[in-house]
Write an enzyme that holds these catalytic residues in place. Structure first.
Site, mmCIF file in Angstrom:
data_model
loop_
_atom_site.group_PDB
_atom_site.id
_atom_site.type_symbol
_atom_site.label_atom_id
_atom_site.label_comp_id
_atom_site.label_asym_id
_atom_site.label_seq_id
_atom_site.Cartn_x
_atom_site.Cartn_y
_atom_site.Cartn_z
ATOM 1 N N LYS A 33 -20.426 5.741 -9.635
ATOM 2 C CA LYS A 33 -20.641 6.334 -11.097
ATOM 3 C C LYS A 33 -19.638 5.784 -11.919
ATOM 4 O O LYS A 33 -19.710 5.989 -13.109
ATOM 5 C CB LYS A 33 -20.612 7.596 -10.728
ATOM 6 N N ALA A 181 4.787 19.777 -0.866
ATOM 7 C CA ALA A 181 5.713 18.575 -0.438
ATOM 8 C C ALA A 181 4.793 17.910 0.590
ATOM 9 O O ALA A 181 5.282 17.445 1.738
ATOM 10 C CB ALA A 181 6.680 19.263 0.300
ATOM 11 N N LEU A 320 -7.491 8.713 4.287
ATOM 12 C CA LEU A 320 -6.781 7.753 4.315
ATOM 13 C C LEU A 320 -7.801 6.505 4.016
ATOM 14 O O LEU A 320 -8.688 6.163 4.656
ATOM 15 C CB LEU A 320 -6.063 7.276 5.565
ATOM 16 N N HIS A 445 14.656 -12.365 15.485
ATOM 17 C CA HIS A 445 16.171 -11.963 14.926
ATOM 18 C C HIS A 445 16.427 -12.804 13.615
ATOM 19 O O HIS A 445 16.263 -14.094 13.661
ATOM 20 C CB HIS A 445 17.029 -12.399 15.853
#
Ligand code: FAD
Ligand code: NAI
Length: 466
Positions: A33, A181, A320, A445
């Protein structure tokens, strides 16, 4: 020739469904739409909010961190109009991307509002009142959701705004009052705080981000407070009055008691979203909805009306984009006779504030409530080499693993880039990993991801760097 599939709505649920169905050889039509494809997510949701979060985060970083790193740029300034253009360009690129994908997959598109006439027919009505009816063997409802409103508080999208208006403000409000919140309140509250607003967040419950692990919520609340956001918990806004240029919100304790008045220049209503099925003709064809207006579906996303399916924000489950996308692909596969599937136990959830908050699987409260014994491994970013050198040490990784089997049941991350890091946990959980599997996996690392490995080691009380 009838289509094999008609998809109503082109948000992340609808467009992924259409593309997957086309890949599987179906002749597909999509009805949208709005003027552009991509739904809430691309036009007024995930994409524009993340553009403003990114730009405002860099703005704050350049003012607070650059100097410490030996970069002299002077005091940064906000050009809000240019920042909004940057956001709009990001949206444009994304919505055009969906249009391109529709063409590439030979998907027919119809601009107008879709109404299901019968199980095999959808009427498309354009804005100028013209209509045509298309036929399809199957229909997928992917019409998404809309802003939840508060009775008596009219959203004008200028001074009393929903997330949609909060993404297009033309000046930085001096005082922003946020109602709720939750994710939107914290993300958009963060954007405007970084750009200069004084932000007060009024929350009905006694905690922020309901549903998230409560240890995570307590920690991030403290971090947001340090950043300058003021929270008024266990409180509700009962009305907003426009007094000249100022808005006056009446705020009352949830438990009752004296009300106070809080002044603001802009009020953001972010108290959740509701499914959107207006004008779809569900009642006329008999498609059942629940008491929250969500289209009811079975495990195959089928409604009670044969050959009519539904996905995304219009049905139950977390609202989501990635959940909607996975349901879109799954329902296309099911309609094609394949075994489409969504694992609702492993849907990551990310709040894109700074630091980011990401989780997948169960919270400690959920495990306690279910009576499941678990071990906890926690590792703070203050002990991660890369986080230390980058001056991004806020937060931690927490892994919850079954006490008997060591299977990972939940992972919670607060930290820079937590949203990217949580994907590793989701993959591990999909493969039924034990925390030891993560602990024994070589992590690069120096990266923030080493904190995930260390948290996994910490489940067995053998973290190295702590
Ligand atoms: P939508 O994206 O809502 O799409 C539905 C589409 O259907 C719309 O385009 C609508 O115009 C169309 N439509 C409706 N009715 C009809 C009809 N009758 N005929 C034709 N077309 C119709 N989720 C995340 O995962 N990550 C995030 O970072 C994130 N950020 C967000 C930020 C904001 C400010 C908001 C509001 C939401 C955010 N979300 C986020 C949630 C996400 O946007 C939604 O979960 C997602 O868009 C749902 O997808 P959907 O396809 O079900 O519906
Ligand atoms: P939300 O459900 O996340 O939060 C709403 C908050 O408002 C809750 O804390 C609730 O307790 C509170 N509330 C409800 N009524 C209230 C009242 N009368 N007064 C004060 N507080 C009240 O909803 P939000 O933030 O509006 O977002 C809607 C949805 O959009 C989210 O649930 C999420 O699904 C999606 N979203 C996802 C994002 C992401 O994944 N990063 C970002 C933004 C939105």
């Amino acid at each position: 020739m009838p289509y094999d599939l008609i998809v109503i709505g082109s948000g992340p649920g609808g467009y992924v469904c259409a593309i997957r169905a086309a890949q599987l050889g179906m002749k597909v039509a999509v009805i949208e739409k709005d003027k552009t494809f991509g739904g809430t997510c691309l036009n007024v949701g995930c994409i524009p909010s993340k553009a403003l979060l990114h730009a405002s985060e860099l703005y704050e970083e350049s003012g607070q961190l650059f100097d410490k790193m030996g970069i002299k740029v002077g005091q940064p300034k906000v050009d809000l109009a240019a920042m909004m253009r940057f956001k709009d360009q990001g949206v444009e690129g994304n919505v055009k991307g969906v249009a391109f994908l529709f063409k590439k997959n030979n998907i027919d598109t119809f601009q107008g509002t879709g109404r299901i006439v019968t199980a095999g027919e959808v009427e498309v009505k354009t804005a100028d009142g013209k209509s045509e009816t298309i036929e399809g063997k199957a229909i997928v409802i992917a019409t998404g959701s809309d802003v939840a409103r508060l009775p008596g508080i009219d959203i004008d999208e200028r001074r009393i705004v929903s997330s949609t208006g909060a993404l297009v403000l033309d000046q930085v409000p001096e005082r922003l009052l946020v109602i709720g919140a939750g994710v939107i309140g914290l993300e958009l509250g963060s954007v405007w705080r970084r750009l200069g607003s004084k932000v007060i967040v009024v929350e009905f419950l006694d905690r922020i981000l309901p549903g998230m692990d409560s240890e995570v919520c307590r920690q991030v609340q403290r971090i947001f407070e340090k950043q300058g956001i003021v929270f008024k918990l266990s409180s509700k806004v009962t009305g907003v009055e426009a007094a000249g240029k100022t808005l006056k919100a009446t705020v009352q304790p949830t438990a009752g008691g004296a009300a106070e008045s809080i002044e603001a220049d802009v009020v953001l209503v972010s108290i959740g979203r509701v499914p959107f099925t207006e004008g779809l003709g569900l009642e006329a064809v008999g498609v059942k909805t629940d008491n929250k207006g969500r289209v009811m579906v079975d495990a195959r996303f089928a409604t009670n009306v044969p050959d009519v399916y539904a996905i995304g924000d219009a049905i139950a489950g977390p609202m989501l984009a990635h959940k909607a996308m996975d349901e879109g692909a799954a329902v296309a596969e099911i309609i094609a006779g394949e075994a489409g599937h969504v694992n609702y136990d492993v849907i990551p959830n990310v709040v894109y504030t700074y630091p980011e908050i990401a989780s997948v699987g169960k919270s400690e409260e959920e495990l306690k409530e279910a009576g499941i014994a678990y071990n906890t491994g926690k590792f703070p970013f203050t002990a991660n080499g890369r986080a230390k050198v980058n001056l991004q040490t806020e937060g931690f990784v927490k892994i919850l693993a079954d006490a008997k089997t060591d299977r990972v049941l939940g992972v919670h991350i607060v930290g820079a880039d937590a949203g990217n890091m949580i994907a590793e946990a989701a993959v591990a959980m999909e493969f039924g990993a034990a925390s030891e599997d993560i602990a024994r996996t070589c992590h690069p690392h120096p990266t923030f991801t080493e904190a995930v490995k260390e948290a996994a080691l910490a489940v067995d009380k053998r973290a190295i760097h702590m």
